[in-house]
Write a protein that holds these residues in place. Structure first.
Motif, short mmCIF file in Angstrom:
data_model
loop_
_atom_site.label_atom_id
_atom_site.label_comp_id
_atom_site.label_asym_id
_atom_site.label_seq_id
_atom_site.Cartn_x
_atom_site.Cartn_y
_atom_site.Cartn_z
N VAL A 47 -0.32 -3.07 -8.07
CA VAL A 47 0.86 -3.88 -7.78
C VAL A 47 0.40 -5.13 -7.04
CG1 VAL A 47 1.30 -2.67 -5.60
CG2 VAL A 47 3.16 -3.89 -6.73
N GLY A 48 1.07 -6.23 -7.30
CA GLY A 48 0.72 -7.48 -6.63
C GLY A 48 1.87 -8.46 -6.74
N ARG A 49 1.56 -9.73 -6.54
CA ARG A 49 2.56 -10.78 -6.63
C ARG A 49 2.39 -11.53 -7.94
NH1 ARG A 49 6.04 -12.30 -3.11
NH2 ARG A 49 5.03 -11.07 -1.48
N GLY A 50 3.49 -11.70 -8.67
CA GLY A 50 3.44 -12.36 -9.97
C GLY A 50 3.29 -13.86 -9.87
N PRO A 51 3.07 -14.54 -11.01
CA PRO A 51 2.89 -16.00 -11.01
C PRO A 51 4.09 -16.75 -10.45
CG PRO A 51 2.23 -15.04 -13.13
CD PRO A 51 2.89 -13.95 -12.35
N GLN A 52 5.29 -16.18 -10.62
CA GLN A 52 6.50 -16.84 -10.12
C GLN A 52 6.95 -16.28 -8.77
OE1 GLN A 52 7.51 -19.45 -11.87
NE2 GLN A 52 5.88 -18.96 -13.34
N GLY A 53 6.10 -15.50 -8.13
CA GLY A 53 6.41 -15.01 -6.79
C GLY A 53 7.02 -13.64 -6.73
N ASN A 86 0.82 -1.22 0.00
CA ASN A 86 0.00 0.00 0.00
C ASN A 86 0.85 1.26 0.00
OD1 ASN A 86 0.96 -0.35 2.59
ND2 ASN A 86 -0.89 0.39 3.58
N ARG A 87 2.19 1.13 0.07
CA ARG A 87 3.06 2.30 0.08
C ARG A 87 3.92 2.40 -1.17
NH1 ARG A 87 6.92 2.05 3.39
NH2 ARG A 87 6.79 -0.08 4.13
N VAL A 88 3.76 1.45 -2.09
CA VAL A 88 4.65 1.38 -3.25
C VAL A 88 4.61 2.65 -4.09
CG1 VAL A 88 4.92 0.24 -5.49
CG2 VAL A 88 4.72 -1.13 -3.42
N PHE A 89 3.42 3.25 -4.25
CA PHE A 89 3.28 4.40 -5.13
C PHE A 89 3.36 5.72 -4.38
CE2 PHE A 89 0.93 0.96 -7.32
CZ PHE A 89 1.71 0.89 -8.46
N THR A 90 3.83 5.70 -3.14
CA THR A 90 4.02 6.94 -2.40
C THR A 90 5.43 7.47 -2.62
OG1 THR A 90 4.70 5.74 -0.40
CG2 THR A 90 2.35 6.26 -0.62
N ARG A 91 5.61 8.72 -2.27
CA ARG A 91 6.95 9.32 -2.41
C ARG A 91 7.96 8.62 -1.51
NH1 ARG A 91 6.21 15.85 -2.03
NH2 ARG A 91 4.74 16.15 -3.75
N PHE A 92 9.18 8.49 -2.03
CA PHE A 92 10.35 8.03 -1.29
C PHE A 92 10.29 6.56 -0.90
CE2 PHE A 92 9.54 12.50 0.10
CZ PHE A 92 10.43 13.08 -0.79
N TRP A 93 9.31 5.79 -1.45
CA TRP A 93 9.32 4.36 -1.15
C TRP A 93 10.43 3.70 -1.92
CZ3 TRP A 93 8.91 -0.21 -3.89
CH2 TRP A 93 8.78 -1.37 -3.11
#
Length: 381
Positions: free
Chosen positions: A358-364, A323-330
């Motif tokens: 954003v999430g988890r891909g098929p290969q993790g 939930n913080r991936v698209f915030t500044r300075f992450w």
């Protein structure tokens, strides 16, 4: 004579008849709004300086129950001080001060305990220069403004820190070349100039990021739409990575056909792809897979859109950080970067009317997926 008398009587009756009150702007009561529904603190004192309204937001901001404030003198129910420790109501004297004063502009004041609030006041008079009938006080919490100020300060500090390193390098190499030009071989000069050129590019990118953030925050990010071949755009980025030394088999590009005609800003789409692919290559592991498919449009009134998914086979992003991936300075790791790239990516995608997740891909590993509406210009529809 009787006609004249009747006309005079009618004129007198019309003169003495009560007139409808002139329309006026309604307050919360006239508009049917409960003061407790207001987002800001509202405190109202009557002509005697006693509190007659103390809404729920005022209770939250001051931590004073309404039952304790109602009926109290304004200066006691709301004991404000300025930043120099002076009692505010004694300074302003709303009931005995200047008769032409009608308001107090918003300013920072302190509650007991040192908590800072934004306060503005309105003096209600029945007539100009008449006695004050009401004092209406608005209170706002400063926490949101403080967060914004801290964010701006952190942005300035981060950019200043990132600029210092390349500028120091540029200054060092140029000063050395100017002072000792004859002592270096051509190969040494070329190496130093190439380093200066790379550092200048880095400075340019940082300034561009700063300008993008300013435009995103102010809602002024312009999108110049043109036809975009998303498959070809991704292919160019992959070729650049292969030319820079990445193995060709690290990338897997899958394009579903047919794709809808996409109208977008090609430069900004390149910026989005560059950030997402760089994150996958730098922070991910294994194969970087890019899927381009037709999908439902994120915009109402349009049937189709284009979706791009970038995934890798690395450790991925922790669930608590998503939930913080698209915030500044992450930052996903400690391997450099300003932490501004994904914030800008989200701003660009949303400026196109799209969405990004954003999430988890098929290969993790990490999986970023953005969807854009086809957004054909009106003259083509």
């Amino acid at each position: 004579m009787s006609v004249g008398t009747g006309g005079a009587n009618r004129a007198l009756r019309e003169r003495d008849a009560p007139r409808a009150p002139a329309p006026r702007r309604g307050g919360p009561a006239e508009l049917g709004v409960d003061p407790d529904e207001l987002p800001d603190g509202l405190v109202v004192a009557d002509e005697h300086g006693r509190v007659i309204c103390f809404n729920a937001a005022a209770q939250r901001i001051t931590a004073v129950p309404a039952a304790d404030a109602l009926g109290q003198r304004l200066e006691k129910a709301l004991p404000l001080e300025d930043l120099e420790g002076r009692r505010w109501w004694q300074l302003t004297d709303p009931y005995g001060g200047l008769a032409i004063r009608v308001r107090q502009p918003e300013r920072n004041l302190l509650l007991p305990g040192g908590r800072e609030v934004l306060v503005s006041a309105r003096y209600v008079r029945a007539e100009p220069t008449g006695p004050v009938r009401r004092v209406v006080v608005s209170l706002r919490d400063t926490e949101a403004r403080r967060r914004t100020e801290r964010s701006h300060a952190e942005l300035i500090a981060t950019v200043a820190h990132e600029l210092r390193s390349p500028l120091t390098s540029v200054k060092g190499f140029t000063a050395t070349l100017l002072a000792k030009w004859e002592r270096f071989t051509d190969d040494q000069k070329r190496l130093m100039l190439e380093t200066v050129d790379a550092d200048a590019d880095r400075v340019t990118r940082l300034i561009a990021e700063l300008l993008d953030i300013s435009r995103i925050d102010s809602g002024r990010l312009e999108v110049r739409r043109q036809p975009v071949d998303m498959g070809a755009a991704v292919g160019r980025h992959i070729q650049a990575y292969v030319a820079a030394g990445q193995p060709a088999d690290r990338f897997l590009l899958r394009v579903e056909q047919p794709l809808p005609a996409l109208w977008a800003d090609p430069d900004k789409i390149d910026q989005v792809l560059s950030n997402l692919l760089e994150n996958a290559v730098r922070h991910g592991e294994g194969t970087v897979t890019i899927d381009i498919t037709a999908t439902a449009s994120p915009r109402e009134g349009e049937d189709t859109g284009t979706s791009v998914t970038v995934s890798d086979e690395g450790p991925g992003i922790p669930e608590e950080s998503m939930n913080r991936v698209f915030t500044r300075f992450w930052r996903g790791s400690k391997r450099g970067g300003t932490g501004l790239g994904l914030y800008i990516v989200k701003g660009i995608v949303e400026a196109h009317g799209g969405t990004i997740t954003v999430g988890r891909g098929p290969q993790g590993g990490a999986e970023f997926r953005f969807t854009l509406p086809v957004a054909a210009p009106a003259y083509l529809t």
